[in-house]
Design a protein around this motif. Structure first.
Motif, short mmCIF file in Angstrom:
data_model
loop_
_atom_site.label_atom_id
_atom_site.label_comp_id
_atom_site.label_asym_id
_atom_site.label_seq_id
_atom_site.Cartn_x
_atom_site.Cartn_y
_atom_site.Cartn_z
N MET A 52 -6.60 -2.87 -1.19
CA MET A 52 -6.75 -0.86 -1.63
C MET A 52 -7.90 -1.63 -2.84
O MET A 52 -8.64 -0.33 -3.25
CB MET A 52 -5.85 -0.62 -2.15
N PRO A 92 -9.59 4.54 4.20
CA PRO A 92 -7.98 5.51 4.31
C PRO A 92 -7.25 4.39 3.55
O PRO A 92 -6.73 3.64 4.12
CB PRO A 92 -8.01 4.68 6.01
N TYR A 93 -7.78 5.18 2.65
CA TYR A 93 -6.48 4.39 1.32
C TYR A 93 -4.90 4.74 2.19
O TYR A 93 -4.10 3.99 1.55
CB TYR A 93 -6.94 4.95 -0.03
N LYS A 94 -4.41 5.95 2.82
CA LYS A 94 -2.85 6.30 3.42
C LYS A 94 -2.57 5.36 3.69
O LYS A 94 -1.29 5.43 3.44
CB LYS A 94 -3.65 7.87 2.90
N ARG A 95 -3.59 4.79 4.94
CA ARG A 95 -3.35 4.58 5.68
C ARG A 95 -2.68 3.06 5.23
O ARG A 95 -1.74 2.47 5.67
CB ARG A 95 -4.36 4.15 6.85
N ALA A 111 -2.02 2.48 1.94
CA ALA A 111 -0.84 2.60 1.61
C ALA A 111 0.48 2.47 2.27
O ALA A 111 1.81 1.73 1.86
CB ALA A 111 -0.80 3.62 0.26
N ILE A 112 0.52 3.09 3.71
CA ILE A 112 1.69 2.94 4.54
C ILE A 112 1.52 1.84 4.96
O ILE A 112 3.45 2.02 5.38
CB ILE A 112 1.13 4.52 5.52
#
Length: 352
Positions: free
Chosen positions: A137, A160-163, A165-166
């Motif tokens: 990240m 895609p920071y959300k991806r 993080a998941i």
């Protein structure tokens, strides 16, 4: 049926029907790729967690020298190698960006599966995958800013920071469950490991083949991109292993660090490509992550096959040379693993 308008109408109807069937088939494959395969992959990661010793894992965290070596390889060697290849082959700017994005991606779970078959350090492999995923990240934007400035501004690439993080909990939760199973039910853990180790490699191969079928219309790329996609993971494996040996890491860790360096998260690269480029640009580069995946799978299978043959030869040699009077384990130096009198291999003896 002999009238030309009727013939044309029948041909158009057949073509339309075939196109609809093709679309429905691709939709089914997309659903499998997006729903079923992640579930099966998590089961494989669960089995890899069953091979993990919590004390050894904590030892790597307390004394993270091997993790630091892997970090230097992951975010040092790979982005720089991708940059050099882009310059050497003089590819288009959009192609250079995708190559460097691939070099900046964190490691994938495929490395954990291959590390198991190569008798690697599973605790180090899992900890390195978790660390590279979490550090990506910050490291991905930094590396992209450094290496892509000659082609574009780093802010134009959408990460895609959300991806990301998941991805970390999706790795840690099944690994944690596997560690608990090994602690609470050791016999069940052995069965889970056996199933997961047999399913892991075929699962990754099937997922890659299905991706090739779904995106079959995106295979028209320049020869340079094909060559780079084939040799980039091989360079990652080789340079990662070489750096680990230069820094005097044991053979077991060298194999693990080499895998963590060469195996990149190709699906993440594909996601970034979809988010950051136009449709016309994607047509030039969209198949590159798939080519990279095929290449890293091929070289990994060659390494696993060669290692398993070498391991069996050492087992036979140990059985032939053993005598009934031997009461103690015989330690035979065969590139970093021990062979006892029963022919079993224990990769705990390492040569510095």
């Amino acid at each position: 049926c002999n009238s030309p308008p009727l013939k044309i109408g029948l041909i158009c109807a057949v073509r339309s029907s075939c196109q609809e069937q093709g679309k429905s088939f691709n939709q089914i494959l997309n659903q499998v790729l997006s729903i079923i395969l992640p579930i099966l992959l998590n089961l494989v990661i669960l089995s890899m967690g069953c091979t993990t010793d919590i004390r050894k894992l904590w030892g790597h965290i307390r004394r993270p020298w091997a993790i630091i070596v892997g970090f230097l390889c992951q975010f040092g060697i790979m982005p720089f190698t991708a940059f050099i290849l882009s310059k050497a082959f003089n590819v288009l700017p959009v192609q250079a960006l995708v190559i460097i994005i691939m070099g900046c991606c964190p490691g994938g779970s495929f490395s954990n599966i291959v590390a198991y078959w190569l008798d690697g350090d599973m605790d180090l492999s899992i900890s390195m995958t978790a660390c590279s995923t979490s550090l990506a990240m910050g490291m991905m934007p930094l590396c992209l800013l450094i290496y892509t400035s000659g082609w574009t501004s780093g802010t134009s690439i959408q990460i895609p920071y959300k991806r990301l993080a998941i991805m970390l909990p999706l790795l840690l939760i099944p690994v944690g469950a596997g560690i608990f199973i090994k602690y609470r039910w050791p016999m069940l853990a052995k069965k889970v490991i056996k199933v997961g180790s047999m399913v892991g490699l075929p699962l990754i191969i099937i997922a890659t083949v299905m991706s090739c079928i779904v995106y079959k219309n995106s295979w028209s790329m320049s020869t340079s991109m094909w060559i780079i996609g084939i040799i980039l993971p091989l360079l990652g494996y080789s340079l990662g292993f070489l750096m680990a040996r230069i820094l005097r890491q044991p053979w077991k860790r060298c194999r693990t660090i080499a895998l963590e360096t060469g195996v990149q998260n190709a699906s993440l690269c594909g996601t970034i490509t979809q988010l950051s480029f136009s449709r016309e640009e994607r047509m030039l580069v969209f198949a590159f992550p798939i080519i990279y995946s095929l290449s890293q799978i091929f070289f990994s299978l060659v390494a696993v096959g060669g290692y398993q043959v070498y391991k069996r030869c050492c087992q036979r040699s140990a059985i032939k040379t053993s005598t009934p009077e031997d009461e103690e384990m015989h330690a035979v130096d065969n590139g970093g693993f021990r062979v006892d009198e029963n022919g079993s291999v224990d990769d705990k003896v390492t040569r510095m």
